[in-house]
Design a protein around this motif. Structure first.
Motif, mmCIF file in Angstrom:
data_model
loop_
_atom_site.group_PDB
_atom_site.id
_atom_site.type_symbol
_atom_site.label_atom_id
_atom_site.label_comp_id
_atom_site.label_asym_id
_atom_site.label_seq_id
_atom_site.Cartn_x
_atom_site.Cartn_y
_atom_site.Cartn_z
ATOM 1 N N LEU A 193 6.338 3.810 1.457
ATOM 2 C CA LEU A 193 5.618 2.697 0.856
ATOM 3 C C LEU A 193 5.640 1.534 1.834
ATOM 4 O O LEU A 193 6.660 1.268 2.478
ATOM 5 C CB LEU A 193 6.288 2.289 -0.469
ATOM 6 C CG LEU A 193 6.608 3.425 -1.447
ATOM 7 C CD1 LEU A 193 7.263 2.851 -2.701
ATOM 8 C CD2 LEU A 193 5.388 4.225 -1.794
ATOM 9 N N ASN A 196 -1.300 3.163 -5.641
ATOM 10 C CA ASN A 196 -0.855 4.275 -6.483
ATOM 11 C C ASN A 196 -0.526 5.471 -5.605
ATOM 12 O O ASN A 196 -1.219 5.719 -4.617
ATOM 13 C CB ASN A 196 -1.951 4.689 -7.473
ATOM 14 C CG ASN A 196 -2.003 3.783 -8.676
ATOM 15 O OD1 ASN A 196 -1.157 3.846 -9.548
ATOM 16 N ND2 ASN A 196 -2.992 2.916 -8.702
ATOM 17 N N LYS A 197 0.517 6.191 -5.992
ATOM 18 C CA LYS A 197 0.895 7.369 -5.237
ATOM 19 C C LYS A 197 1.432 8.414 -6.200
ATOM 20 O O LYS A 197 2.379 8.139 -6.954
ATOM 21 C CB LYS A 197 1.960 7.020 -4.185
ATOM 22 C CG LYS A 197 2.505 8.199 -3.404
ATOM 23 C CD LYS A 197 1.510 8.720 -2.406
ATOM 24 C CE LYS A 197 2.113 9.857 -1.576
ATOM 25 N NZ LYS A 197 1.096 10.417 -0.631
ATOM 26 N N LEU A 233 4.467 4.659 -8.234
ATOM 27 C CA LEU A 233 4.826 5.995 -7.753
ATOM 28 C C LEU A 233 5.066 6.914 -8.940
ATOM 29 O O LEU A 233 5.847 6.592 -9.835
ATOM 30 C CB LEU A 233 6.092 5.934 -6.883
ATOM 31 C CG LEU A 233 6.636 7.280 -6.413
ATOM 32 C CD1 LEU A 233 5.674 7.945 -5.449
ATOM 33 C CD2 LEU A 233 8.012 7.112 -5.766
ATOM 34 N N VAL A 287 8.097 10.169 0.546
ATOM 35 C CA VAL A 287 7.022 9.173 0.447
ATOM 36 C C VAL A 287 7.414 7.931 1.223
ATOM 37 O O VAL A 287 8.600 7.619 1.384
ATOM 38 C CB VAL A 287 6.679 8.777 -1.010
ATOM 39 C CG1 VAL A 287 6.104 9.945 -1.771
ATOM 40 C CG2 VAL A 287 7.884 8.187 -1.713
ATOM 41 N N THR A 336 3.081 12.173 -6.127
ATOM 42 C CA THR A 336 3.680 13.103 -5.188
ATOM 43 C C THR A 336 4.426 14.200 -5.934
ATOM 44 O O THR A 336 4.827 14.018 -7.086
ATOM 45 C CB THR A 336 4.624 12.377 -4.226
ATOM 46 O OG1 THR A 336 5.029 13.274 -3.186
ATOM 47 C CG2 THR A 336 5.879 11.890 -4.941
ATOM 48 N N SER A 348 10.153 7.870 -10.265
ATOM 49 C CA SER A 348 8.872 7.331 -10.749
ATOM 50 C C SER A 348 9.080 5.904 -11.250
ATOM 51 O O SER A 348 9.933 5.651 -12.110
ATOM 52 C CB SER A 348 8.317 8.200 -11.874
ATOM 53 O OG SER A 348 8.014 9.489 -11.412
ATOM 54 N N THR A 403 3.442 -0.786 -5.837
ATOM 55 C CA THR A 403 2.973 0.598 -5.677
ATOM 56 C C THR A 403 3.505 1.384 -6.860
ATOM 57 O O THR A 403 4.710 1.438 -7.081
ATOM 58 C CB THR A 403 3.506 1.235 -4.379
ATOM 59 O OG1 THR A 403 2.950 0.575 -3.252
ATOM 60 C CG2 THR A 403 3.153 2.721 -4.327
ATOM 61 N N SER A 451 0.834 -1.194 0.000
ATOM 62 C CA SER A 451 0.000 0.000 0.000
ATOM 63 C C SER A 451 0.873 1.250 0.000
ATOM 64 O O SER A 451 1.995 1.233 0.533
ATOM 65 C CB SER A 451 -0.920 0.007 1.227
ATOM 66 O OG SER A 451 -0.161 -0.001 2.422
ATOM 67 N N PRO A 452 0.405 2.356 -0.600
ATOM 68 C CA PRO A 452 -0.790 2.384 -1.443
ATOM 69 C C PRO A 452 -0.536 1.703 -2.781
ATOM 70 O O PRO A 452 0.596 1.413 -3.123
ATOM 71 C CB PRO A 452 -1.014 3.899 -1.624
ATOM 72 C CG PRO A 452 0.377 4.468 -1.601
ATOM 73 C CD PRO A 452 1.125 3.644 -0.582
#
Lengths: 117, 113
Positions: free
Chosen positions: B21, B10-11, B110, B19, B13, B87, B108, B7-8
């Motif tokens: 994870l 998708n993120k 990112l 961040v 930022t 990313s 996740t 989780s999450p």
């Protein structure tokens, strides 16, 4: 420098025919090899593996061949089915570096297999 | 749970933000791994935890990346001062000691904007 190479980014095969996915490696310390399958938006799933003491391992429609002298392995899928369409990753491990434990895997970039009905 | 949970899913930022994870491994799996997959690339090893041993951090790309794991449970991967090149899809996997074939989570995704 890539230690595990999958030189074909994609492969298209007719349903019922054989799919052959290839993988080359450079590190002679690698002694365990695995194939993973990945569908979009999912994590990779383990498919089949082979130890360096063997040259072939078979599991149903999936067979992995290892040629240590050529540092090459291949995954054969026969007969291919539309549900086999996915990205296939080759991975390798040098267990000796981890005192015999699994350690981390080194992955190739993957080959996208499309099986057409 | 039955599988590895991340989780999450998708993120998104902003560049420069931190961040975190999260990964919940399969119960009983002593080994936990973090990988990432950038667009068009293979899976890139980041860090490996095995029981109470010191983690193998050899894959972490910079000191902005860190990860923790408490015992044989949850792990968090933290990226500080995120950059656009961070990313990627960050994948967590777990396995039993001596057993091959990791079980991966769904990852996740990112995105740093």
């Amino acid at each position: 420098d890539q230690q595990v190479k999958q030189n074909s980014p994609s492969l298209s095969v007719q349903e019922g025919r054989i799919s052959i996915l290839n993988c080359d490696y450079t590190n002679s310390m690698f002694d365990y090899f695995l194939w993973y399958k990945k569908y979009p938006a999912e994590g990779p799933t383990f498919l089949i593996s082979i130890s360096s003491i063997k040259d072939k391992n078979e599991d149903g429609r999936f067979t992995v061949f290892l040629n240590k002298s050529a540092k090459h392995l291949s995954l054969h899928i026969v007969p291919s089915q539309p549900g086999d369409s996915a990205v296939y990753f080759c991975a390798a491990s040098a267990r000796v570096s981890y005192g015999g434990s699994q350690g981390n895997l080194i992955f190739g970039k993957g080959t996208k297999l499309s099986v057409k009905p | 749970g039955a599988g590895v949970s991340q989780s999450p899913s998708n993120k998104v930022t902003e560049k420069g933000k931190d961040v975190e994870l999260r990964c919940d491994p399969i119960s009983g799996h002593t080994a936990l791994y973090w990988y990432r997959q950038r667009l068009g690339q293979g899976l890139e090893f980041l860090i490996y935890f095995q029981g109470n041993s010191a983690p193998d951090k050899s894959g972490l790309p910079s000191d902005r990346f860190s990860a923790e794991r408490t015992g044989e449970s949850v792990s968090t991967l933290t990226i500080q001062r995120t950059q656009q090149e961070d990313s990627a899809v960050y994948l967590c996997a777990s396995s039993q000691q001596g057993r091959y074939g990791y079980t991966f989570g769904s990852g996740t995704r990112l995105t740093v904007v």
